[in-house]
Every structure is written in structure tokens, then in C-alpha cells.
Design a protein around this motif. Structure first.
Motif, PDB file in Angstrom:
ATOM      1  N   ASP A 214       0.809  -1.233   0.000  1.00 30.40           N
ATOM      2  CA  ASP A 214       0.000   0.000   0.000  1.00 30.40           C
ATOM      3  C   ASP A 214       0.838   1.277   0.000  1.00 30.40           C
ATOM      4  OD1 ASP A 214      -2.395  -1.425  -0.025  1.00 30.40           O
ATOM      5  OD2 ASP A 214      -2.550  -1.457   2.164  1.00 30.40           O
ATOM      6  N   SER A 215       2.140   1.169  -0.244  1.00 27.21           N
ATOM      7  CA  SER A 215       2.964   2.380  -0.237  1.00 27.21           C
ATOM      8  C   SER A 215       2.885   3.150  -1.549  1.00 27.21           C
ATOM      9  CB  SER A 215       4.425   2.040   0.080  1.00 27.21           C
ATOM     10  OG  SER A 215       4.965   1.155  -0.889  1.00 27.21           O
TER      11      SER A 215
ATOM     12  N   GLN B  79      -9.245  -6.326 -12.495  1.00 25.46           N
ATOM     13  CA  GLN B  79      -8.303  -7.440 -12.613  1.00 25.46           C
ATOM     14  C   GLN B  79      -6.893  -6.997 -12.221  1.00 25.46           C
ATOM     15  OE1 GLN B  79      -8.928 -10.770 -13.368  1.00 25.46           O
ATOM     16  NE2 GLN B  79      -6.799 -10.956 -12.683  1.00 25.46           N
ATOM     17  N   ALA B  80      -6.544  -5.753 -12.562  1.00 29.36           N
ATOM     18  CA  ALA B  80      -5.236  -5.229 -12.169  1.00 29.36           C
ATOM     19  C   ALA B  80      -5.140  -5.093 -10.650  1.00 29.36           C
ATOM     20  CB  ALA B  80      -4.982  -3.872 -12.838  1.00 29.36           C
ATOM     21  N   VAL B  81      -6.256  -4.693 -10.027  1.00 26.31           N
ATOM     22  CA  VAL B  81      -6.273  -4.605  -8.557  1.00 26.31           C
ATOM     23  C   VAL B  81      -6.130  -5.999  -7.955  1.00 26.31           C
ATOM     24  CG1 VAL B  81      -7.589  -3.871  -6.543  1.00 26.31           C
ATOM     25  CG2 VAL B  81      -7.677  -2.515  -8.640  1.00 26.31           C
ATOM     26  N   LEU B  82      -6.808  -6.977  -8.528  1.00 27.85           N
ATOM     27  CA  LEU B  82      -6.668  -8.349  -8.046  1.00 27.85           C
ATOM     28  C   LEU B  82      -5.222  -8.818  -8.167  1.00 27.85           C
ATOM     29  CD1 LEU B  82      -7.822 -11.073  -7.069  1.00 27.85           C
ATOM     30  CD2 LEU B  82      -8.337 -11.598  -9.468  1.00 27.85           C
TER      31      LEU B  82
ATOM     32  N   VAL C  73      -0.971  -4.408  -2.902  1.00 27.88           N
ATOM     33  CA  VAL C  73      -2.132  -3.729  -2.332  1.00 27.88           C
ATOM     34  C   VAL C  73      -2.825  -4.692  -1.379  1.00 27.88           C
ATOM     35  CG1 VAL C  73      -4.400  -2.722  -2.858  1.00 27.88           C
ATOM     36  CG2 VAL C  73      -2.453  -2.246  -4.350  1.00 27.88           C
ATOM     37  N   SER C  74      -3.266  -4.202  -0.231  1.00 30.93           N
ATOM     38  CA  SER C  74      -3.980  -5.033   0.728  1.00 30.93           C
ATOM     39  C   SER C  74      -5.437  -5.210   0.297  1.00 30.93           C
ATOM     40  CB  SER C  74      -3.929  -4.409   2.121  1.00 30.93           C
ATOM     41  OG  SER C  74      -4.648  -3.181   2.136  1.00 30.93           O
ATOM     42  N   ILE C  75      -6.080  -6.249   0.811  1.00 32.92           N
ATOM     43  CA  ILE C  75      -7.495  -6.469   0.507  1.00 32.92           C
ATOM     44  C   ILE C  75      -8.331  -5.296   1.009  1.00 32.92           C
ATOM     45  CG2 ILE C  75      -9.501  -7.872   1.145  1.00 32.92           C
ATOM     46  CD1 ILE C  75      -7.786 -10.337   0.882  1.00 32.92           C
TER      47      ILE C  75
END
Length: 204
Positions: free
Chosen positions: A59-60, A151-154, A162-164
Motif C-alpha cells: 500500500d505504499s 483485474q489489475a487490482v486483483l 495492495v492489501s485487501i
């Protein structure tokens, strides 16, 4: 060391670059030099130092349609028995890299001695058992995070970028981990993407 044989060593540990209009930022990469980080094994071979851990900082990277590059975090200590000195050239410890056109700021950099923040870019003499945590900053995002391809976030979640929680709260993407809670290795099949819930989150 403070006395005896003197040795100097430069350690490159780099933060993330800002996102671009059509691409994510580069993680842990110097700009404009393109210098990458020095492997831990090289550091420990060339200097009396031990890196206890070194990892990308989840998440940075600033959220956006295109995500900012990630920073990293590492802790290291001196293996000698005498006082030692260090100057941490960490930038953006107060002001983050700004996002553009709706993109969010990247995480600020951190420089800590035994868990307490200390000013960077000063020469510090420390006890032999001092522990240093160095966390170069993340890059800013570009564009509205709700426009990022789910899909990119997944993929970001699967890769640990990235955290859930951030996927849902910042990107508006509903992802669930369905694997074993104590699993050290988490494969793409252990995550599900709920497109219906994602659409509801983004329209709210």
C-alpha cells in the motif's frame, strides 16, 4: 567502527517512482538513474552488517487508475562490538509524492533508530546493538482509483502490492481470500474477485 580499522559502505535502497499516464510507477527504482537496490547478500559480504528483513511495502504506492511504484522497508544492524555511524539519505519523510488527476499520494519515507523516528541526512553515532529501519517512500498515483481495472487490482493483491482492505476502501474492488489463514504461500487461486459487489462499491 569508532576506533580501529575504518570501513565505509554505501547502501542503495530506493523508493517508488510516480505513476505514468498509461503505466504504473516503478517500484524500488531510482529515477532518473535507474539504479536498482543492492542485494542483501552483497551488503552482508562487503560490510559487517546484517539485514533482518527487506520487503516491498504494501500500500505504499499511491492509488490511482495507474498505481505509484512501491517503496520498501528493511531493518539492519551492525555485527561489530563498537559504536558505528550512519547517515540515512531518505527523502520525503514529511511530504509525500503527490498524485495527479485524482491519484493519491504515495507513502512517506521513514528512518527509525530502535523504533523511534530520527532525522535523516545527519551523521549518527550509535551503540553496537542499534537497529535501523529504513523505508524509502512510494510514488504518487495517476488518475481516479475507481477507474483502475479490477483485474489489475486483483493482481496487485495477489502480488502483495495492495492489501485487501485498500482494494475495497480505496479502489472499490471486492476481493476475498479463501485460502488457509496460516498459509505462507498464497496463490492466485486463493483469491476471488466479486465483480457484482465491485460495481456496487464503485457506484455508491
Amino acid at each position: 567502527p569508532e576506533s580501529g580499522k575504518q570501513s565505509n559502505f554505501t547502501l542503495f535502497q530506493l523508493g517508488g517512482t510516480g505513476a505514468r499516464p498509461t503505466k504504473d510507477g516503478l517500484s524500488t527504482t531510482g529515477f532518473p538513474s535507474g539504479v536498482g537496490g543492492v542485494p542483501s547478500e552483497i551488503v552482508e559480504t562487503q560490510a559487517p552488517m546484517l539485514q533482518r528483513y527487506r520487503a516491498l511495502a504494501t500500500d505504499s504506492g499511491g492509488a490511482g487508475e495507474f498505481r505509484g511504484g512501491l517503496g520498501q522497508s528493511s531493518e539492519f544492524l551492525h555485527l561489530g562490538k563498537e559504536k558505528w555511524s550512519l547517515s540515512g539519505m531518505v527523502d520525503r519523510t514529511q511530504f509525500p509524492a503527490q498524485g495527479l488527476f485524482g491519484g493519491q499520494d504515495g507513502a512517506i519515507g521513514k528512518f527509525e533508530l530502535n523504533g523511534e523516528s530520527v532525522p535523516p541526512k545527519t551523521i549518527m553515532w550509535m551503540d553496537a546493538d542499534a537497529k535501523i529501519t529504513m523505508s524509502p517512500p512510494g510514488g504518487g498515483g495517476y488518475g481516479d482509483p475507481h477507474k483502475r481495472d479490477p483485474q489489475a487490482v486483483l493482481d496487485d493483491v495477489v502480488n502483495g502490492y495492495v492489501s485487501i482492505g485498500a482494494a475495497q476502501d480505496v479502489y472499490g474492488v471486492a476481493i476475498e481470500y479463501i485460502g488457509a489463514e496460516n498459509a505462507l504461500v498464497r496463490m492466485p487461486a486463493h483469491y476471488t474477485l466479486d465483480l457484482a459487489k465491485t460495481a456496487a462499491l464503485r457506484s455508491a
